[in-house]
Design a protein around this motif. Structure first.
Motif, PDB file in Angstrom:
ATOM      1  N   ALA A  26       0.830  -1.203   0.000  1.00 42.20           N
ATOM      2  CA  ALA A  26       0.000   0.000   0.000  1.00 42.20           C
ATOM      3  C   ALA A  26       0.868   1.257   0.000  1.00 42.20           C
ATOM      4  CB  ALA A  26      -0.931  -0.001   1.212  1.00 42.20           C
ATOM      5  N   ALA A  27       1.972   1.228   0.759  1.00 38.68           N
ATOM      6  CA  ALA A  27       2.884   2.376   0.791  1.00 38.68           C
ATOM      7  C   ALA A  27       3.519   2.610  -0.581  1.00 38.68           C
ATOM      8  CB  ALA A  27       3.971   2.165   1.846  1.00 38.68           C
ATOM      9  N   VAL A  28       3.888   1.509  -1.260  1.00 37.38           N
ATOM     10  CA  VAL A  28       4.464   1.631  -2.607  1.00 37.38           C
ATOM     11  C   VAL A  28       3.437   2.251  -3.561  1.00 37.38           C
ATOM     12  CG1 VAL A  28       5.332   0.348  -4.599  1.00 37.38           C
ATOM     13  CG2 VAL A  28       6.083  -0.275  -2.293  1.00 37.38           C
ATOM     14  N   VAL A  29       2.195   1.780  -3.469  1.00 38.73           N
ATOM     15  CA  VAL A  29       1.139   2.324  -4.328  1.00 38.73           C
ATOM     16  C   VAL A  29       0.944   3.815  -4.064  1.00 38.73           C
ATOM     17  CG1 VAL A  29      -1.342   2.255  -4.815  1.00 38.73           C
ATOM     18  CG2 VAL A  29      -0.054   0.127  -4.606  1.00 38.73           C
ATOM     19  N   ILE A  30       0.906   4.200  -2.793  1.00 38.26           N
ATOM     20  CA  ILE A  30       0.746   5.619  -2.445  1.00 38.26           C
ATOM     21  C   ILE A  30       1.899   6.442  -2.997  1.00 38.26           C
ATOM     22  CG2 ILE A  30       0.803   7.244  -0.510  1.00 38.26           C
ATOM     23  CD1 ILE A  30      -0.863   5.252   1.068  1.00 38.26           C
ATOM     24  N   LEU A  31       3.132   5.922  -2.890  1.00 37.90           N
ATOM     25  CA  LEU A  31       4.291   6.646  -3.413  1.00 37.90           C
ATOM     26  C   LEU A  31       4.178   6.837  -4.917  1.00 37.90           C
ATOM     27  CD1 LEU A  31       7.111   7.887  -3.043  1.00 37.90           C
ATOM     28  CD2 LEU A  31       8.071   5.585  -3.273  1.00 37.90           C
TER      29      LEU A  31
END
Length: 341
Positions: free
Chosen positions: A34-39
């Motif tokens: 999820a953090a990668v997607v947000i980035l």
């Protein structure tokens, strides 16, 4: 009489079943994904909005500006994986930074001053670890004591900024190693090396497996014969050393030591670790996720700067993301509890 084996056609379990199986096996990776997607969404959205965001200079500066925070987040990851917390890292960074600047100004060689400040950070981490392990002080209170101690020591060293003139320290920030239009500084290289070393320690050493085991259940780790006491103390020592190293990187970045540096930075480090997918309850998380969390934090700051808005919006957005990721963490913990029944 000839016989033949009857084969049954294998039925496709369907997307829903495959998704459930994947989630059950890799649920700990979901917050990091999820953090990668947000980035990625932040980077693409900023490029669409501003047109000149995804430039080599901006992307290179993202690591350069946040190298010290990457190092702090690595140390914080070790502590949170055991179910603890370290509120002292921002003050340790300030103390070691001003101490380094003071030692260099007095003519102490950098080859002596730098190890000295790293040992100073390790000493404060050791004190917190001993309080937590042998005096049963809650990590929040023990590290809060470390916060006040380190900040007080920083003001004892100097009440004002001390400029750094040592070429060896300034070299860490001013040197550029270029790859095409991209560049990286020695501070960025140090930060990435710390991440790589932490990944190796956590995933390929007995110490790293013990860290995860303590976070998963300290009593179970003791029954397994693991070195719980030593490991819990060492994670705070590691966090203290990372605080000292961050002090070096920030001093090189700013060209000076200042006793008020790092106020609130411990919260930035915790936020980056949580956004990167490490559970505050311990036992689950990845250093790579913490690196992603720092990049998310740095990207938000840069977007706010491009917009010309107040930097207070950075804190608001990070707060919203933290609430989102805490909810995600609770869902993961609840799912894992149901699966164990």
């Amino acid at each position: 009489m000839a016989t033949s084996l009857e084969t049954r056609p294998q039925t496709d379990p369907g997307f829903g079943a495959r998704y459930s199986t994947f989630m059950s096996r890799h649920s700990s990776l979901m917050p990091t994904f999820a953090a990668v997607v947000i980035l990625v969404v932040l980077l693409i959205g900023a490029q669409v909005q501003f047109g000149n965001f995804l430039t080599p200079g901006n992307m290179s500066a993202l690591l350069l500006d946040n190298a010290y925070l990457v190092v702090l987040a690595v140390g914080m990851t070790f502590v949170i994986l055991t179910g603890g917390i370290d509120l002292s890292v921002g003050s340790v960074m300030a103390f070691t930074g001003i101490l380094l600047a003071s030692l260099l100004a007095q003519g102490v060689p950098a080859i002596i001053a730098i190890p000295a400040v790293l040992l100073g950070g390790a000493a404060i981490g050791l004190l917190i670890g001993v309080l937590v392990q042998y005096f049963n002080v809650q990590p929040f209170i023990a590290s809060l004591a470390g916060l006040f101690l380190a900040r007080g020591l920083a003001f004892v060293v100097s009440l004002s900024s001390i400029r750094v003139e040592e070429p060896a320290v300034l070299w860490l920030q001013r040197t550029r190693f270029s790859v095409g239009d991209f560049y990286i500084t020695p501070t960025g290289i140090i930060a990435l090396l710390v991440v790589a070393l932490a990944v190796y320690v956590l995933h390929w050493t007995r110490f790293g497996r013990t860290v995860y085991a303590i976070g998963g259940g300290e009593q179970s780790a003791r029954l397994m014969g693991l070195a719980v006491a030593r490991t819990k103390i060492l994670v705070y020592v590691i966090s203290g050393v990372c605080g000292g190293l961050a002090g070096l990187l920030l001093t090189a970045y700013s060209g000076a030591g200042y006793p008020r540096n790092g106020i609130g930075t411990e919260l930035d480090a915790i936020a980056a670790v949580v956004i990167g997918g490490t559970l505050l309850t311990g036992g689950t998380g990845y250093v790579i996720g913490s690196l992603i969390g720092v990049l998310v934090y740095g990207t938000i700051k840069k977007i706010i700067s491009f917009m010309g808005a107040e930097q207070s919006w950075t804190q608001i957005i990070i707060g919203i993301l933290l609430l989102l990721f805490i909810v995600v963490q609770r869902v993961i913990v609840a799912r894992s509890a149901r699966q164990r029944r």
